[in-house]
Design a protein around this motif. Structure first.
Motif, PDB file in Angstrom:
ATOM      1  N   PRO A  10       0.901  -1.097   0.034  1.00 11.02           N
ATOM      2  CA  PRO A  10       0.083  -0.021  -0.024  1.00 11.02           C
ATOM      3  C   PRO A  10       0.956   1.243  -0.078  1.00 11.02           C
ATOM      4  O   PRO A  10       0.582   2.161  -0.560  1.00 11.02           O
ATOM      5  CB  PRO A  10      -0.983   0.063   1.256  1.00 11.02           C
ATOM      6  CG  PRO A  10      -0.189  -1.362   2.115  1.00 11.02           C
ATOM      7  CD  PRO A  10       0.555  -2.282   1.030  1.00 11.02           C
ATOM      8  N   ASP A  11       1.803   1.313   0.734  1.00 10.81           N
ATOM      9  CA  ASP A  11       2.978   2.572   0.516  1.00 10.81           C
ATOM     10  C   ASP A  11       3.331   2.537  -0.752  1.00 10.81           C
ATOM     11  O   ASP A  11       3.587   3.768  -1.170  1.00 10.81           O
ATOM     12  CB  ASP A  11       4.101   2.325   1.808  1.00 10.81           C
ATOM     13  CG  ASP A  11       3.462   2.120   3.029  1.00 10.81           C
ATOM     14  OD1 ASP A  11       2.302   2.966   3.338  1.00 10.81           O
ATOM     15  OD2 ASP A  11       3.994   1.698   3.899  1.00 10.81           O
ATOM     16  N   ASP A  17       1.528   6.338  -7.340  1.00 15.53           N
ATOM     17  CA  ASP A  17       0.366   7.205  -7.766  1.00 15.53           C
ATOM     18  C   ASP A  17       0.893   8.710  -7.724  1.00 15.53           C
ATOM     19  O   ASP A  17       0.436   9.373  -8.587  1.00 15.53           O
ATOM     20  CB  ASP A  17      -0.891   6.930  -6.929  1.00 15.53           C
ATOM     21  CG  ASP A  17      -1.617   5.736  -7.406  1.00 15.53           C
ATOM     22  OD1 ASP A  17      -1.151   4.847  -8.671  1.00 15.53           O
ATOM     23  OD2 ASP A  17      -2.773   5.218  -6.691  1.00 15.53           O
ATOM     24  N   ALA A  18       1.462   8.897  -6.628  1.00 13.41           N
ATOM     25  CA  ALA A  18       2.099  10.319  -6.423  1.00 13.41           C
ATOM     26  C   ALA A  18       2.869  10.715  -7.617  1.00 13.41           C
ATOM     27  O   ALA A  18       2.939  11.772  -8.281  1.00 13.41           O
ATOM     28  CB  ALA A  18       2.695  10.602  -5.231  1.00 13.41           C
ATOM     29  N   TYR A  69      -3.954   4.716 -11.999  1.00 13.71           N
ATOM     30  CA  TYR A  69      -4.039   4.803 -10.606  1.00 13.71           C
ATOM     31  C   TYR A  69      -4.373   3.849  -9.749  1.00 13.71           C
ATOM     32  O   TYR A  69      -5.686   3.392 -10.051  1.00 13.71           O
ATOM     33  CB  TYR A  69      -4.389   6.186 -10.082  1.00 13.71           C
ATOM     34  CG  TYR A  69      -3.913   7.482 -10.776  1.00 13.71           C
ATOM     35  CD1 TYR A  69      -2.696   8.006 -10.270  1.00 13.71           C
ATOM     36  CD2 TYR A  69      -4.785   7.837 -11.654  1.00 13.71           C
ATOM     37  CE1 TYR A  69      -2.322   9.172 -10.885  1.00 13.71           C
ATOM     38  CE2 TYR A  69      -4.223   9.144 -12.452  1.00 13.71           C
ATOM     39  CZ  TYR A  69      -3.088   9.691 -12.236  1.00 13.71           C
ATOM     40  OH  TYR A  69      -2.638  10.541 -12.699  1.00 13.71           O
ATOM     41  N   GLN A  70      -3.352   3.160  -8.951  1.00 13.90           N
ATOM     42  CA  GLN A  70      -3.740   1.966  -8.118  1.00 13.90           C
ATOM     43  C   GLN A  70      -4.757   2.114  -6.837  1.00 13.90           C
ATOM     44  O   GLN A  70      -5.540   1.611  -6.522  1.00 13.90           O
ATOM     45  CB  GLN A  70      -2.642   1.320  -7.580  1.00 13.90           C
ATOM     46  CG  GLN A  70      -1.789   0.932  -8.829  1.00 13.90           C
ATOM     47  CD  GLN A  70      -0.652   0.072  -8.251  1.00 13.90           C
ATOM     48  OE1 GLN A  70      -0.387  -0.716  -7.530  1.00 13.90           O
ATOM     49  NE2 GLN A  70       0.613   0.611  -9.068  1.00 13.90           N
ATOM     50  N   ASP A  71      -4.388   3.590  -6.287  1.00 17.94           N
ATOM     51  CA  ASP A  71      -5.120   3.687  -5.047  1.00 17.94           C
ATOM     52  C   ASP A  71      -6.349   4.570  -5.406  1.00 17.94           C
ATOM     53  O   ASP A  71      -6.404   5.460  -6.284  1.00 17.94           O
ATOM     54  CB  ASP A  71      -4.332   4.928  -4.084  1.00 17.94           C
ATOM     55  CG  ASP A  71      -5.113   5.341  -2.872  1.00 17.94           C
ATOM     56  OD1 ASP A  71      -5.022   4.379  -1.946  1.00 17.94           O
ATOM     57  OD2 ASP A  71      -5.612   6.364  -2.974  1.00 17.94           O
ATOM     58  N   PRO A  72      -7.593   4.141  -4.714  1.00 14.93           N
ATOM     59  CA  PRO A  72      -9.032   4.614  -5.210  1.00 14.93           C
ATOM     60  C   PRO A  72      -8.913   6.207  -5.162  1.00 14.93           C
ATOM     61  O   PRO A  72      -9.736   6.832  -5.861  1.00 14.93           O
ATOM     62  CB  PRO A  72     -10.084   4.150  -4.463  1.00 14.93           C
ATOM     63  CG  PRO A  72      -9.210   2.673  -3.955  1.00 14.93           C
ATOM     64  CD  PRO A  72      -7.751   2.909  -4.019  1.00 14.93           C
ATOM     65  N   LEU A  73      -8.402   6.868  -4.204  1.00 18.04           N
ATOM     66  CA  LEU A  73      -8.484   8.007  -4.049  1.00 18.04           C
ATOM     67  C   LEU A  73      -7.822   8.841  -4.962  1.00 18.04           C
ATOM     68  O   LEU A  73      -8.204   9.992  -5.780  1.00 18.04           O
ATOM     69  CB  LEU A  73      -7.766   8.740  -2.678  1.00 18.04           C
ATOM     70  CG  LEU A  73      -8.646   8.256  -1.446  1.00 18.04           C
ATOM     71  CD1 LEU A  73      -7.882   8.419  -0.223  1.00 18.04           C
ATOM     72  CD2 LEU A  73     -10.051   8.672  -1.325  1.00 18.04           C
TER      73      LEU A  73
END
Length: 103
Positions: A10-11, A17-18, A69-73
């Motif tokens: 997750p990190d 994504d950033a 992007y992998q992260d939903p946000l």
């Protein structure tokens, strides 16, 4: 960043994504980002033709992914803008290549 692929960490998802968030920035910021990348490649001796071929491959690869992007946000905030920016850039590259191919 050269490669971005799915990860279960997750990190690392947030870090990747950033790094890709510029793809979903405003059209103005995205355009400036592309010019800076092209300048870096030019200074390294890469021709404009080679740069555009590489960008084309990168953009096509990114756009064929189910999501950038992998992260939903991140996906919620940047995905649609990134797709618009990359499709616009790809269209410009393809148009330029077509113009060069005409006699």
């Amino acid at each position: 960043t050269k490669e971005h692929g799915p990860t279960s960490n997750p990190d690392f998802k947030i870090l990747l994504d950033a790094d890709l968030s510029i793809l979903g920035s405003s059209a103005k910021d995205y355009g400036e980002y592309v010019l800076k990348i092209q300048e870096e490649y030019s200074q390294a001796g890469v021709s404009l033709v080679a740069f555009l071929r590489g960008r084309e491959a990168f953009l096509q690869n990114m756009l064929k992914q189910p999501f950038i992007y992998q992260d939903p946000l991140f996906r919620e905030r940047y995905q649609s803008f990134a797709e618009i920016n990359m499709k616009t850039e790809l269209s410009l590259i393809l148009d330029a290549q077509n113009q060069e191919a005409k006699p």
